[in-house]
Each structure stands twice: as C-alpha cells, then as structure tokens.
Design a protein around this motif. Structure first.
Motif, PDB file in Angstrom:
ATOM      1  N   SER A   2      18.932  31.949  45.699  1.00 23.86           N
ATOM      2  CA  SER A   2      20.233  32.601  45.587  1.00 23.86           C
ATOM      3  C   SER A   2      20.625  33.262  46.900  1.00 23.86           C
ATOM      4  O   SER A   2      19.809  33.433  47.813  1.00 23.86           O
ATOM      5  CB  SER A   2      20.213  33.641  44.464  1.00 23.86           C
ATOM      6  N   LEU A   3      21.867  33.671  46.970  1.00 24.47           N
ATOM      7  CA  LEU A   3      22.389  34.377  48.128  1.00 24.47           C
ATOM      8  C   LEU A   3      21.524  35.591  48.456  1.00 24.47           C
ATOM      9  O   LEU A   3      21.315  35.932  49.613  1.00 24.47           O
ATOM     10  CB  LEU A   3      23.827  34.810  47.829  1.00 24.47           C
ATOM     11  N   TYR A   4      20.994  36.233  47.417  1.00 23.96           N
ATOM     12  CA  TYR A   4      20.204  37.452  47.596  1.00 23.96           C
ATOM     13  C   TYR A   4      18.808  37.189  48.155  1.00 23.96           C
ATOM     14  O   TYR A   4      18.152  38.117  48.611  1.00 23.96           O
ATOM     15  CB  TYR A   4      20.079  38.192  46.278  1.00 23.96           C
ATOM     16  N   PRO A   7      17.016  34.949  53.901  1.00 23.01           N
ATOM     17  CA  PRO A   7      16.630  35.931  54.917  1.00 23.01           C
ATOM     18  C   PRO A   7      17.801  36.271  55.835  1.00 23.01           C
ATOM     19  O   PRO A   7      18.568  35.393  56.231  1.00 23.01           O
ATOM     20  CB  PRO A   7      15.513  35.234  55.688  1.00 23.01           C
ATOM     21  N   VAL A   8      17.949  37.565  56.118  1.00 21.06           N
ATOM     22  CA  VAL A   8      18.929  38.040  57.093  1.00 21.06           C
ATOM     23  C   VAL A   8      18.203  38.960  58.059  1.00 21.06           C
ATOM     24  O   VAL A   8      17.250  39.649  57.689  1.00 21.06           O
ATOM     25  CB  VAL A   8      20.131  38.757  56.436  1.00 21.06           C
ATOM     26  N   VAL A 105      23.506  32.242  54.676  1.00 17.43           N
ATOM     27  CA  VAL A 105      24.413  33.042  53.851  1.00 17.43           C
ATOM     28  C   VAL A 105      25.808  32.427  53.904  1.00 17.43           C
ATOM     29  O   VAL A 105      26.488  32.284  52.881  1.00 17.43           O
ATOM     30  CB  VAL A 105      24.432  34.523  54.302  1.00 17.43           C
ATOM     31  N   TYR A 106      26.228  32.029  55.088  1.00 18.75           N
ATOM     32  CA  TYR A 106      27.558  31.440  55.231  1.00 18.75           C
ATOM     33  C   TYR A 106      27.600  29.984  54.792  1.00 18.75           C
ATOM     34  O   TYR A 106      28.673  29.473  54.452  1.00 18.75           O
ATOM     35  CB  TYR A 106      28.093  31.651  56.649  1.00 18.75           C
ATOM     36  N   GLN A 107      26.468  29.300  54.751  1.00 22.48           N
ATOM     37  CA  GLN A 107      26.447  27.967  54.150  1.00 22.48           C
ATOM     38  C   GLN A 107      26.852  28.086  52.684  1.00 22.48           C
ATOM     39  O   GLN A 107      27.574  27.231  52.158  1.00 22.48           O
ATOM     40  CB  GLN A 107      25.063  27.328  54.292  1.00 22.48           C
ATOM     41  N   GLU A 108      26.400  29.131  52.031  1.00 16.42           N
ATOM     42  CA  GLU A 108      26.767  29.374  50.638  1.00 16.42           C
ATOM     43  C   GLU A 108      28.216  29.848  50.521  1.00 16.42           C
ATOM     44  O   GLU A 108      28.992  29.325  49.729  1.00 16.42           O
ATOM     45  CB  GLU A 108      25.828  30.420  50.021  1.00 16.42           C
ATOM     46  N   LEU A 109      28.567  30.883  51.292  1.00 13.04           N
ATOM     47  CA  LEU A 109      29.886  31.501  51.153  1.00 13.04           C
ATOM     48  C   LEU A 109      31.033  30.541  51.460  1.00 13.04           C
ATOM     49  O   LEU A 109      32.070  30.569  50.790  1.00 13.04           O
ATOM     50  CB  LEU A 109      29.990  32.731  52.051  1.00 13.04           C
TER      51      LEU A 109
END
Length: 165
Positions: A2-4, A7-8, A105-109
C-alpha cells in the motif's frame, strides 16, 4: 504494497514510510521553493494548523523537475520552509514525481484522475492529492487551485476523519 508501506526518505536521510498517517486524511503535495506557487506553503500550513486535530496531515515532497525550481539541498529546503512559512508538517527528501525515476509514492498517486478525468504525470509544482484514512485517493487537485480556495477547503472538510461539533 500500500501507499503507507512504500519507503520514503526524510530530509535528514532516514528511511521511513507514510504508515504513521494511515488513520489521517493525508494531503500529499510536491513542493518547490522558487516557484510562483511557493506561497501555497503558507496556505498548506494554515490548513495543517486548522484541521490537525480533526485528522489532517499535510506532507510535502520537494521536486526539482519543473524548471529547476527546487535546487536546494534537503537541509536548505527545510530551513526555507520553517523560516519563510513556519512549516511544521513533514517535508521529506527531494524526489522525482514524473519520468523513469518517479518515486513509488507518485507511481501510485499519478494513477488518480483529476476533476477533468485526466490521470498521468504531475503537471507542475504544488499538485495536491487527498488520501483518505486507509489509503484511498479521494481527490487530485491541479497546482493552480489554492489550498485556501473555498472549494478545496470544502473538499478537505468533507473528508476529515474526525468531526468536531
């Protein structure tokens, strides 16, 4: 994943995730310090302050892909955000939001459509994504719409996880 779980990198170089915010209304924004839209930092901070107790969490991802408008180091970006706009929401390490090296994260968003039904690449600095608790992206708002606009504030209020009577 999931987005959560993705890793960031924090501004200090540590690896974390957005997992701490899975019960929040997450406002994810790609930010830049030398853009005509940079004053939106102030509006984002005001939203954070006003709705924090109702479950809003703003997070910023600096990006230098739009006319080199975020050339600073992570430390310089942090100092600018705090000194200029009093930002106390997380501003993570610099990433890419488009192209071959687009952050996961942006691949998802970027799969999310905007109000015109268009998905795909981030258009410019300060594109905004609202992610409901649990990870569903409920809105994609293009950069020109101010976070202080009545329509945007109404969208935030409609999706807050905690209601105050």
């Amino acid at each position: 994943m999931s987005l959560y779980d993705l890793p960031v990198e924090t501004a200090s170089g540590d690896i974390t995730s957005l997992g701490a915010y899975d019960d929040k209304l997450l406002l994810v924004v790609n930010v830049a310090s030398r853009c005509g839209l940079t004053p939106q930092y102030g509006d984002l901070q005001q939203l954070q302050e006003k709705y924090r107790d109702q479950g809003l969490q703003v997070v910023g991802f600096p990006c230098n892909q739009f006319n080199g408008q975020e050339p600073g180091t992570n430390d310089e970006i942090q100092a600018f955000c705090v000194a200029t706009y009093g930002v106390d929401f997380p501003v993570f390490g610099k990433i890419e939001v488009n192209g071959e090296n687009r952050h996961p994260v942006y691949q998802e968003l970027t799969q999310t459509t905007d109000s015109q039904g268009e998905a795909g690449d981030v258009a410019w600095n300060f594109e905004k994504y609202l992610v409901a608790p649990g990870g569903t992206v409920v809105a994609r708002v293009r950069p020109q719409e101010s976070p202080a606009a009545d329509e945007f504030v109404a969208l935030v209020e409609a999706n807050l996880p905690v209601r105050v009577s």
